[in-house]
Design a protein around this motif. Structure first.
Motif, PDB file in Angstrom:
ATOM      1  N   SER A   1       0.818  -1.214   0.000  1.00  0.00           N
ATOM      2  CA  SER A   1       0.000   0.000   0.000  1.00  0.00           C
ATOM      3  C   SER A   1       0.858   1.274   0.000  1.00  0.00           C
ATOM      4  N   GLY A   2       1.934   1.264   0.794  1.00  0.00           N
ATOM      5  CA  GLY A   2       2.826   2.426   0.802  1.00  0.00           C
ATOM      6  C   GLY A   2       2.385   3.558   1.714  1.00  0.00           C
TER       7      GLY A   2
ATOM      8  N   SER B   1      13.549   8.354  -5.263  1.00  0.00           N
ATOM      9  CA  SER B   1      12.848   7.354  -6.099  1.00  0.00           C
ATOM     10  C   SER B   1      12.235   6.268  -5.218  1.00  0.00           C
ATOM     11  N   VAL B   2      11.262   5.600  -5.811  1.00  0.00           N
ATOM     12  CA  VAL B   2      10.576   4.481  -5.137  1.00  0.00           C
ATOM     13  C   VAL B   2      10.819   3.220  -5.962  1.00  0.00           C
TER      14      VAL B   2
ATOM     15  N   VAL C   1       1.539   1.675  -3.715  1.00  0.00           N
ATOM     16  CA  VAL C   1       2.647   2.608  -3.442  1.00  0.00           C
ATOM     17  C   VAL C   1       3.058   3.330  -4.733  1.00  0.00           C
ATOM     18  N   LEU C   2       2.867   2.687  -5.877  1.00  0.00           N
ATOM     19  CA  LEU C   2       3.255   3.318  -7.153  1.00  0.00           C
ATOM     20  C   LEU C   2       2.379   4.540  -7.446  1.00  0.00           C
ATOM     21  N   GLN C   3       1.091   4.413  -7.104  1.00  0.00           N
ATOM     22  CA  GLN C   3       0.208   5.577  -7.298  1.00  0.00           C
ATOM     23  C   GLN C   3       0.563   6.691  -6.320  1.00  0.00           C
ATOM     24  N   ARG C   4       0.953   6.293  -5.109  1.00  0.00           N
ATOM     25  CA  ARG C   4       1.337   7.323  -4.135  1.00  0.00           C
ATOM     26  C   ARG C   4       2.579   8.077  -4.632  1.00  0.00           C
TER      27      ARG C   4
ATOM     28  N   GLY D   1       7.831  -1.612   4.226  1.00  0.00           N
ATOM     29  CA  GLY D   1       6.907  -2.654   3.788  1.00  0.00           C
ATOM     30  C   GLY D   1       7.420  -3.355   2.553  1.00  0.00           C
ATOM     31  N   PHE D   2       8.721  -3.624   2.510  1.00  0.00           N
ATOM     32  CA  PHE D   2       9.316  -4.368   1.394  1.00  0.00           C
ATOM     33  C   PHE D   2       9.511  -5.805   1.850  1.00  0.00           C
TER      34      PHE D   2
END
Ligand code: GRF
Length: 189
Positions: free
Chosen positions: A11-12, A32-33, A42-45, A83-84
């Motif tokens: 979720s991020g 960077s993420v 998390v990519l959208q965040r 959260g990885f």
């Protein structure tokens, strides 16, 4: 300027909290993420904050010419695991000595190790009838959840608590402490 890369799998919410908090510090940049799950929220965040995000697979994570090369090319100073869920390969751990930090949703060394993540942890805590839980922020080495502990915070667990209510308490501790501990650790580098 210290440059951070955030690694996340889900979720991020921690990643976003870190981005917002450190965005107020001119000495630190969330560069960077990195995410191992295509389509993870998390990519959208990251996109919302205009932060470049990279999705990778196990081979790219393990390959020295993969993610490690990119981290070097982006001159990343510090890696935050928020959260990885995969183990960081030795090549990356060795390239960033004392510069990879993780948050675990329990009071390590208890309730840590492979498979102990997210709701699995909170379910185990409730099933065991623990009287408290909390968070552990630690440096990362080549074994799950075994690096030097930097910080811990506790919350009570009552017989009325469910895994979900414990998760809510633990998340609150994460949001309260993780960004500040990251900032403090960076300032000591
Ligand atoms: C958090 O509970 C953190 O402790 C654990 O993974 C979860 C990530 O949640 N390492 P989110 O993706 O930041 O919402």
């Amino acid at each position: 300027m210290k440059k951070i890369a955030i690694f996340a799998s889900g979720s991020g919410s921690n990643a976003e909290n870190i981005i917002r908090f450190l965005g107020q510090n001119p000495e630190i940049s969330v560069d960077s993420v990195y995410c191992n799950v295509p389509g993870a929220f998390v990519l959208q965040r990251a996109e919302k904050y205009g932060i470049p995000a990279y999705v990778f697979n196990r081979c790219e994570l393990q390959d020295p010419e993969g993610i490690l090369k990119q981290l070097r090319e982006r001159t990343i100073d510090f890696i935050v695991l928020a959260g990885f869920l995969w183990l960081i390969p030795p090549g990356i751990v060795e390239a960033f000595p004392g510069r990879i930090i993780n948050i675990h949703p329990a009071l390590l060394p208890a309730y840590g190790g492979k498979g102990m993540y997210g709701m699995n942890v909170h379910r185990a805590i409730v099933a065991a009838g623990e009287k408290e839980s909390g968070i552990t922020i630690h440096l990362v080495n080549t074994r799950y959840d075994e690096g030097d502990i930097l910080f811990q915070a506790k919350c009570p667990v009552t017989p009325d608590d469910t895994p979900e209510s414990v998760a809510d308490k633990v998340h609150a501790l994460e949001y309260q402490h993780f960004p500040r501990i990251i900032e403090q650790t960076l300032q000591q580098l």
